[in-house]
Design a protein around this motif. Structure first.
Motif, PDB file in Angstrom:
ATOM      1  N   VAL A 223       0.853  -1.190   0.000  1.00  9.44           N
ATOM      2  CA  VAL A 223       0.000   0.000   0.000  1.00  9.44           C
ATOM      3  C   VAL A 223       0.888   1.238   0.000  1.00  9.44           C
ATOM      4  CG1 VAL A 223      -1.680   1.341   1.332  1.00  9.44           C
ATOM      5  CG2 VAL A 223      -1.903  -1.150   1.167  1.00  9.44           C
ATOM      6  N   VAL A 224       0.630   2.145  -0.915  1.00 11.05           N
ATOM      7  CA  VAL A 224       1.397   3.382  -0.998  1.00 11.05           C
ATOM      8  C   VAL A 224       0.783   4.411  -0.053  1.00 11.05           C
ATOM      9  CG1 VAL A 224       2.139   5.275  -2.485  1.00 11.05           C
ATOM     10  CG2 VAL A 224       2.065   2.933  -3.378  1.00 11.05           C
ATOM     11  N   ALA A 225       1.616   4.967   0.824  1.00 17.47           N
ATOM     12  CA  ALA A 225       1.170   5.993   1.759  1.00 17.47           C
ATOM     13  C   ALA A 225       2.082   7.207   1.641  1.00 17.47           C
ATOM     14  CB  ALA A 225       1.171   5.450   3.185  1.00 17.47           C
ATOM     15  N   ASP A 226       1.540   8.357   1.951  1.00 17.60           N
ATOM     16  CA  ASP A 226       2.276   9.610   1.820  1.00 17.60           C
ATOM     17  C   ASP A 226       2.977   9.942   3.132  1.00 17.60           C
ATOM     18  OD1 ASP A 226       3.232  12.116   1.242  1.00 17.60           O
ATOM     19  OD2 ASP A 226       1.260  13.078   1.102  1.00 17.60           O
ATOM     20  N   ALA A 227       4.311   9.907   3.130  1.00 20.85           N
ATOM     21  CA  ALA A 227       5.070  10.214   4.343  1.00 20.85           C
ATOM     22  C   ALA A 227       4.774  11.624   4.839  1.00 20.85           C
ATOM     23  CB  ALA A 227       6.570  10.045   4.081  1.00 20.85           C
ATOM     24  N   ALA A 228       4.525  12.550   3.918  1.00 20.85           N
ATOM     25  CA  ALA A 228       4.273  13.937   4.297  1.00 20.85           C
ATOM     26  C   ALA A 228       2.942  14.114   5.028  1.00 20.85           C
ATOM     27  CB  ALA A 228       4.310  14.834   3.063  1.00 20.85           C
ATOM     28  N   SER A 229       2.065  13.113   4.924  1.00 13.89           N
ATOM     29  CA  SER A 229       0.750  13.198   5.572  1.00 13.89           C
ATOM     30  C   SER A 229       0.769  12.662   6.998  1.00 13.89           C
ATOM     31  CB  SER A 229      -0.283  12.393   4.770  1.00 13.89           C
ATOM     32  OG  SER A 229      -0.069  10.984   4.950  1.00 13.89           O
ATOM     33  N   ALA A 230       1.908  12.154   7.434  1.00 19.46           N
ATOM     34  CA  ALA A 230       1.979  11.454   8.715  1.00 19.46           C
ATOM     35  C   ALA A 230       1.552  12.340   9.878  1.00 19.46           C
ATOM     36  CB  ALA A 230       3.387  10.936   8.943  1.00 19.46           C
ATOM     37  N   GLU A 231       0.689  11.805  10.696  1.00 18.84           N
ATOM     38  CA  GLU A 231       0.225  12.468  11.910  1.00 18.84           C
ATOM     39  C   GLU A 231       0.816  11.729  13.109  1.00 18.84           C
ATOM     40  OE1 GLU A 231      -3.858  12.731  14.579  1.00 18.84           O
ATOM     41  OE2 GLU A 231      -3.976  12.218  12.446  1.00 18.84           O
ATOM     42  N   TYR A 232       1.546  12.456  13.930  1.00 23.10           N
ATOM     43  CA  TYR A 232       2.161  11.857  15.117  1.00 23.10           C
ATOM     44  C   TYR A 232       1.100  11.617  16.181  1.00 23.10           C
ATOM     45  CZ  TYR A 232       4.976  11.565  19.392  1.00 23.10           C
ATOM     46  OH  TYR A 232       5.516  11.184  20.601  1.00 23.10           O
ATOM     47  N   VAL A 233       1.137  10.442  16.806  1.00 28.59           N
ATOM     48  CA  VAL A 233       0.188  10.103  17.868  1.00 28.59           C
ATOM     49  C   VAL A 233       0.867  10.142  19.231  1.00 28.59           C
ATOM     50  CG1 VAL A 233      -1.391   8.365  18.768  1.00 28.59           C
ATOM     51  CG2 VAL A 233      -1.178   8.696  16.288  1.00 28.59           C
TER      52      VAL A 233
END
Length: 307
Positions: A223-233
């Motif tokens: 699955v391709v995911a956008d690293a720039a969209s990452a939300e820290y939890v």
């Protein structure tokens, strides 16, 4: 709001009082104090009260009589200024006939950590990571000579070449890929039937934790995911053997899954409603990680979002 300071194994830490680590005279005096607190470990297992729900067995200065010469770690000072230590007993140490016979049991860390108080969990987690690092790093990586534990257990030094070695912590990305109200979860073949969790993987040299998360999602599930969209939890120290789990949520580009069977057995998308049932143990097929694990909290954060 999820806060790393409240995360199991990280909550209610004591003051590490690092300035004490070089003061050998103070450390010896502190270990002999009547109010000293000493936790016991054996082969990575903490010594806990019988019943498995009462926390660590904390000892006083009598701990020095258990196994003279065993590795000792200065963990710090509590709010009252009480010194706190950990003692790593030999694997061959037997409870029968010892000073602590009948006082408790050595228990698998995962089983113990889920039911002990916050401060106990943080101290035991720290001790486990440090002691296991010492066990696997006895010899100098520069010249091969046997190194020695120094600075109250927080460093090893080679007497032959003088090289210094410090305990390492490995950053691990643990994450959910999400898209249009669904989240990606997976399972490894070795896990109990029906158990699913977040995907995870170690951060490699030269990449950010967000880039590691996106890479691992693609490598494990295709699955391709956008690293720039990452939300820290949040993040959590994880002493198996010594990782820092960094929780993230990333936006995926699509739903197509192509798993790497060497990494995981299966992956699937679940809805928010399903995630709620997974976490409250009412899902008909799936159960998830316990609250002790950061994966539980990442899944919970996402399940409570407005989608």
């Amino acid at each position: 709001m999820t806060n790393s300071n409240d995360m199991p194994l990280a909550a209610k830490p004591i003051d590490r009082a690092a300035h004490r680590r070089l003061d050998e005279a103070w450390l010896e005096e502190a270990f002999a104090r009547k109010d000293v607190l000493v936790l016991l470990m054996r082969n990575g297992e903490p010594f806990v009260h019988p019943g498995r729900d009462s926390g660590l067995v904390w000892m006083g200065p009598e701990a020095a009589r258990l196994s003279p010469g065993s590795p000792r770690l200065f963990l710090g000072e509590d709010k009252a200024g009480t010194p706190v230590f950990a003692l790593d007993l030999p694997e061959r140490f037997a409870l029968e006939g010892s000073l602590i016979e009948g006082a408790g049991e050595f228990l698998d860390f995962r089983a113990a950590a889920g039911s002990i108080p916050d401060m106990d969990g943080n101290c035991a987690s720290t001790a486990r990571s440090i002691f296991m690092w010492h066990q696997s790093h006895r010899f100098c990586s520069k010249c091969g000579s046997e190194s020695a534990m120094v600075e109250a257990g927080w460093k090893r030094q080679c007497p032959a070449c003088g090289a210094e070695h410090f305990p390492r912590t490995d950053p691990v990305a643990i994450m959910l890929a999400v898209k249009d109200g669904k989240a990606l979860i997976g399972r490894q073949k070795m896990w109990p039937p029906g158990f699913y969790s977040c995907l995870a993987g170690f951060c490699e040299p030269g990449e950010t934790i967000e880039q590691a998360a996106a890479r691992e999602i693609f490598e494990e599930a295709g699955v391709v995911a956008d690293a720039a969209s990452a939300e820290y939890v949040a993040c959590q120290p994880w002493p198996f053997p010594s990782s820092l789990m960094v929780g993230l949520i990333l936006e995926a580009e699509g739903f197509d899954i192509s798993i790497d069977e060497k990494e995981i057995e299966v992956a699937r998308w679940v809805t928010q409603e399903e995630m709620v049932r997974i976490l409250n143990h009412s899902h008909e097929e799936i159960f998830g990680p316990p609250p002790m694990a950061i994966a539980h909290h990442i899944m919970k954060v996402w399940s409570e979002k407005d989608h």
